[in-house]
Scaffold this active site. Sequence first.
Site, PDB file in Angstrom:
ATOM      1  N   CYS A 102     -29.733 -16.267  14.995  1.00 22.07           N
ATOM      2  CA  CYS A 102     -29.493 -15.011  14.256  1.00 22.07           C
ATOM      3  C   CYS A 102     -30.784 -14.539  13.581  1.00 22.07           C
ATOM      4  CB  CYS A 102     -28.437 -15.213  13.168  1.00 22.07           C
ATOM      5  SG  CYS A 102     -26.750 -15.402  13.760  1.00 22.07           S
ATOM      6  N   CYS A 134     -22.862 -10.401  19.325  1.00 27.12           N
ATOM      7  CA  CYS A 134     -23.489 -10.895  20.540  1.00 27.12           C
ATOM      8  C   CYS A 134     -22.421 -11.515  21.449  1.00 27.12           C
ATOM      9  CB  CYS A 134     -24.531 -11.957  20.193  1.00 27.12           C
ATOM     10  SG  CYS A 134     -25.983 -11.279  19.383  1.00 27.12           S
ATOM     11  N   CYS A 191     -19.145 -16.168   6.392  1.00 25.16           N
ATOM     12  CA  CYS A 191     -20.054 -15.649   7.396  1.00 25.16           C
ATOM     13  C   CYS A 191     -19.256 -15.527   8.680  1.00 25.16           C
ATOM     14  CB  CYS A 191     -21.251 -16.570   7.581  1.00 25.16           C
ATOM     15  SG  CYS A 191     -22.739 -15.688   8.029  1.00 25.16           S
TER      16      CYS A 191
END
Lengths: 268, 550
Positions: free
Chosen positions: A125, A208, A236
């Site tokens: 990331c 993604c 997250c």
Amino acid sequence: MSEPVALDEYEAGELSVLYETEPAEDVIAWALERFHPRLAIAEGGGAEGMVIIDIAVKVQPDVRVFTLDTGRLPQETYDLVEQVRGRYGVRVEMLAPEAVHVEEMVRRHGPNLMYRSVDLRLLCCQVRKVLPLTLYLASLDAWITGLRREQWASRAEVRKIELDHDHGGIVKLNPLADWTKREVWDYIRANDVPYHPLYDQGYTSIGCAPCTRPIEPGQEDRAGRWWWEKDGPKECGIHCAIYTGGFEHELEALLKTERFEDGDREDR
Amino acid sequence: MPESRKYGTGDRRPLPEEPSWEQVLERNSIERLKKEKPPVQIVDEIEELGQRHYLDVSEEDIVRLKWYGLYHDKPRVGSFMLRIKVPGGLLPPQSLRAVGEISISFGEGFAELSTRQNVQLHFIELSRVPEIFERLAAAGLTTAGGCGDAVRNITGCPLEGIQAEELFDVIPVVEDAARFFYGNPDYMNLPRKHKITISACPYQCDMPEINCIGLVGATHGGRAGFAVRVGGGLSTAPRLSRDMGVFVPMGEALEVLRAIVDVWKEDRRYRLSRVKARLKFMVDDYGPEGIRGLVERRLGRRLQDFAAPEPQASTNHMGVHEQKQPGLFHVGVPIPAGIVGGEQLIRMADLAWSFGGDVRTTKQQNLIVTGVPGGRLEVVMEELKEIGFPPETNPLRASAIACTGEPHCNYSVTETKGKMLQILDHLEAEWGDRLSNFRLNLDGCPHACALHWVGDIGLMGTTAREAVDGERQAFDVFLRGGVGPEEAIARPVVRRVPFPHVEATLDRLLGAWFAGRGMGESFRDFCIRKTDQELQAIAAGTAVSVGEGT
């Protein structure tokens, strides 16, 4: 020594109170008038970003739009970018990661490193999203995101106008902060706004390809992102915190690295 | 465009129609979360939640845990901060000792003193919280309403009951209010957090100007009671509280506090958006006289007219002073950046215990040992020095405050306490004791836990666009703020100073003040006299002249 800024903390705070009760259209129009062309809309395939683009082009046809082109996006995201170009005449800026970072990372850890550990997923990331974003934002005075308060408990206090102290203190606008999911989709339907095709396949967030999947009815949203992780950071999960800034700090704390600057090499 | 409207206080807009509960719940996800399962109930589930892996605890329950003082540490991987409330800063030795022991057994052996007289521990595991709560309860302490939409710690002057100059003892009022509000289900679902301070300190050291409600001790017609200030608060839209213009006799204090909280919590306008939920925005909308009217209607009676008294001066109560009890003294114990070891807490508790004294927490993140017999003063001072906190240190180390920040807080964009200690070392070396009691307030984010809006100098963490010496952490410099007789909201006059340049920037501002100040001119007055451009030039080192007439 002291860098010029677009707004200071006091102005931003008062403006956020003032605009709290104003519609998204007014927030966006104000931002465009004040900051264009040193302002850009972040669009990662989400429905919110599409609503913002649809509103913004009516005020400023040359509005800037960017996408983090991580290199691992699903084909449908590129299709959507083409649609945006066609429908609105906006040349979406596609931000690619540093080739040298990606090559080094993949050489060391392989292309599917994200499944191996939380640290490696975060590194991916960092390389593909955080660094290109940080670099790009350093050239702007303001950016617009599609953050909404109800997306996540930690976003409940997102203000429509705030300073982004994670990114050089530029202005961050969240004009849809108080919109509900239903309102977003109502807008999309009413205005015939193009949207990401994966939503129709059960995806609740767009990211993604290797890290996002559709969820089954009744499944928690978290099941759609990084579902394999056993010790990842809380919050997250579904709506990646990348636009909130907290992400970088989480990442730093987890990887125990300094925020590494452009050109630096991760040395693990 | 609304921008042309003047923003800030004073410009009152017509009140919007009160939304329905349905609208509130649609718009505000936290109100939804509170309705689905009231956070006050989470205490009954903590034991069970503690058995789970943190990823299997729902995000909503993690939020609800705040109502019992539990906040996810950074990174969010299952370890928590625990905020222990200390009403009025009253921390008797047995309670202090318990906190020290808990920090060692359950945390990492240290505690933080907060700017609202709380004590905070880090690295707390959920599975051990039930045991911690038991031990806290046994020590007379609670975390209920430590965070979340509740009445937070009720603060006060740390010298209540002992200060020679205090108007009267407010301990019974503070204790009554704490007993009533803490953990009370009727006050655990407020529109947002709520901060109350109560004191009869003539210096108003408890800063009623920045609290939601400040009960300001006063006497009127021979009776002890309070003036009432409402609507203060900092964060991103700072407001100084305003005088409600009434006198409340001591015995009616709790009733009036309740009435103010009630009129706010029942007005759904302040539940629609958390951005405008604090009492200060209601005071913006109604004005202090409007709030007074609502409160009087609720009480069913008029309140007496009265103007809030001005604070006499500014103090943080450090140093050694005789108490109102002759022969006994209180000793200020500066705790730089408010970080104190568990072992140190225990030793201080035992020390106070040995002479039947007490310990208090202050809003400047320090401690005060009270009840020291005159004959023991020397020994106690020596003992405190040995513990690691010499009372006779540079006063700057007591007056400077820093928020939790990095490495523990998820909001902070910069390191805070570590940076503060670094800055203090530098300022002490550079300026010696010339900066005594200078209020340097350092925050890592806009939330302003360390009150950067009202420091002599406020520093607020941000990032620079370009790295300097490999560092992107930077600070905005807030000037012209103050509390007490100098109460005012600062402005970020100098911005984005990369941390490696912060010390030099402070030196230039302070140097210009020392060189150019008029007789008795405060740093704040000096900054008011200078234009923004002049101050920016001084800060950047590009000013042609720094002193007056040089």
